[in-house]
Scaffold this motif. Structure first.
Motif, PDB file in Angstrom:
ATOM      1  N   SER A 100      -9.886  -6.486  14.837  1.00  0.00           N
ATOM      2  CA  SER A 100      -9.872  -6.279  13.385  1.00  0.00           C
ATOM      3  C   SER A 100      -8.491  -5.946  12.840  1.00  0.00           C
ATOM      4  N   ILE A 101      -7.701  -5.156  13.548  1.00  0.00           N
ATOM      5  CA  ILE A 101      -6.378  -4.773  13.041  1.00  0.00           C
ATOM      6  C   ILE A 101      -5.449  -5.975  13.046  1.00  0.00           C
ATOM      7  N   VAL A 102      -5.415  -6.703  14.158  1.00  0.00           N
ATOM      8  CA  VAL A 102      -4.555  -7.885  14.251  1.00  0.00           C
ATOM      9  C   VAL A 102      -4.985  -8.945  13.247  1.00  0.00           C
ATOM     10  N   THR A 103      -6.280  -9.165  13.113  1.00  0.00           N
ATOM     11  CA  THR A 103      -6.794 -10.169  12.180  1.00  0.00           C
ATOM     12  C   THR A 103      -6.407  -9.859  10.742  1.00  0.00           C
ATOM     13  N   ASN A 104      -6.369  -8.584  10.401  1.00  0.00           N
ATOM     14  CA  ASN A 104      -6.026  -8.175   9.039  1.00  0.00           C
ATOM     15  C   ASN A 104      -4.572  -7.724   8.927  1.00  0.00           C
ATOM     16  N   GLY A 105      -3.745  -8.236   9.826  1.00  0.00           N
ATOM     17  CA  GLY A 105      -2.337  -7.836   9.845  1.00  0.00           C
ATOM     18  C   GLY A 105      -1.618  -8.093   8.530  1.00  0.00           C
ATOM     19  N   GLY A 106      -1.896  -9.231   7.892  1.00  0.00           N
ATOM     20  CA  GLY A 106      -1.253  -9.549   6.626  1.00  0.00           C
ATOM     21  C   GLY A 106      -1.547  -8.516   5.556  1.00  0.00           C
ATOM     22  N   LEU A 107      -2.784  -8.058   5.497  1.00  0.00           N
ATOM     23  CA  LEU A 107      -3.173  -7.046   4.511  1.00  0.00           C
ATOM     24  C   LEU A 107      -2.563  -5.693   4.847  1.00  0.00           C
ATOM     25  N   ILE A 108      -2.512  -5.352   6.122  1.00  0.00           N
ATOM     26  CA  ILE A 108      -1.959  -4.066   6.543  1.00  0.00           C
ATOM     27  C   ILE A 108      -0.476  -3.974   6.230  1.00  0.00           C
ATOM     28  N   LYS A 109       0.247  -5.087   6.347  1.00  0.00           N
ATOM     29  CA  LYS A 109       1.688  -5.085   6.078  1.00  0.00           C
ATOM     30  C   LYS A 109       2.006  -5.035   4.595  1.00  0.00           C
ATOM     31  N   LYS A 110       1.048  -5.388   3.747  1.00  0.00           N
ATOM     32  CA  LYS A 110       1.308  -5.442   2.308  1.00  0.00           C
ATOM     33  C   LYS A 110       0.993  -4.135   1.599  1.00  0.00           C
ATOM     34  N   ILE A 111      -0.151  -3.530   1.919  1.00  0.00           N
ATOM     35  CA  ILE A 111      -0.561  -2.315   1.223  1.00  0.00           C
ATOM     36  C   ILE A 111      -1.030  -1.288   2.233  1.00  0.00           C
ATOM     37  N   TYR A 112      -1.084  -0.033   1.796  1.00  0.00           N
ATOM     38  CA  TYR A 112      -1.624   1.002   2.669  1.00  0.00           C
ATOM     39  C   TYR A 112      -3.059   1.321   2.269  1.00  0.00           C
ATOM     40  N   LEU A 113      -3.908   1.350   3.251  1.00  0.00           N
ATOM     41  CA  LEU A 113      -5.270   1.836   3.110  1.00  0.00           C
ATOM     42  C   LEU A 113      -5.679   2.340   4.483  1.00  0.00           C
TER      43      LEU A 113
END
Length: 285
Positions: A100-113
């Protein structure tokens, strides 16, 4: 003071329920985008898996009780399917949570949640897929004279909770480790391949006792998956079978509480490791 990139752990998930719902909705839509059957795959996959195992093990290898094989398991179809639905939930939940973390890497790099939202949302999506299979299981049980007691239904709830907590804890561990070492995905795949055979989904727990002895059985029962699957057998299969091999000794009074404690400890360990590693997720991704 909280370091940047860190959260309050799973407590933040509780406070971010709206974000959790959005992530779950996103996962469902993305998974079935362009699919003809969509959510119906939740029925098709376990149905095919059940038919294959039932024919191979129940009929060919004689695990189904019959006139020619009185030593087999009575009502093996219910026995098999009640284990399959729970183990399928675990395998899907852990597999998706670990990625899940790797798959959503693009979102994690853009914003913090809160980063724990991603493994937890994977568990929730698996729970949504679990529900249709449970409906089929309950209907099948009712057609075979299912009359469970309150104790049996309560044990099934505890069994599911044990497996869900185990999947959450391991999902946090491997989800975090996978960011740094992508070999974690392959390790999880091997773990899940073993999971079905390391718990009494396809066979009876008595086979472990008879073939390996009482000491091996005690070690076998330390596996929370074994406790969860046997809890489902107690709730769904035993009320439909006239003769069963019974529960392992002290199952309800000793092993169910132990399984719950082990799963909670795995969640705490997973949260601790996740908190230690999450600070560099964005950089590593």
């Amino acid at each position: 003071m909280v370091s940047p990139g860190h959260s309050a752990g799973l407590r933040d998930v509780v406070g971010s329920r709206f974000l959790l719902k959005l992530l779950v909705d996103k996962e469902i839509k993305v998974r079935y985008r362009g699919s003809v059957l969509g959510l119906l795959w939740s029925y098709v996959k376990p149905a095919v898996q059940f038919v294959v195992f039932y024919i191979a093990l129940g009929i060919f290898l004689g695990l189904e009780q019959s006139e020619r094989n009185p030593a087999g398991l009575p009502n093996y179809a219910i026995y098999l399917f009640s284990g399959i639905v729970l183990i399928n939930f675990f395998t899907e939940a852990l597999s998706n949570a670990s990625r899940s973390i790797v798959t959503n890497g693009g979102l994690i790099k853009k914003i913090y949640l809160p980063r724990q939202l991603f493994p937890v949302s994977a568990i929730w999506v698996s729970g949504i897929h679990f529900l249709p299979q449970m409906v089929i299981l309950v209907v099948a049980c009712l057609l075979t004279g299912w009359t469970p007691s309150v104790l049996q239904l309560g044990t099934a709830v505890l069994g599911f909770l044990i497996v869900a907590l185990l999947a959450t804890g391991l999902g946090l561990i491997f989800g975090a480790v996978n960011v740094y070492f992508r070999d974690a995905e392959n390790f999880v795949d091997m773990l899940l391949m073993v999971a079905t055979w390391a718990s009494p989904v396809l066979y009876a727990w008595t086979m472990v006792r008879d073939q390996l002895g009482q000491t091996a059985l005690q070690i076998y029962l330390l596996n929370p998956l074994t406790i969860g699957v046997e809890s489902f057998h107690f709730a769904f299969w035993m009320p439909t079978a006239e003769q069963t091999q019974g529960l392992p000794p002290s199952f309800l009074s000793v092993w169910v509480p132990i399984g719950l404690v082990v799963s909670i400890l795995v969640v705490l360990l997973g949260q601790l490791l996740f908190s230690r590693l999450e600070g560099r997720f964005a950089q590593e991704l």
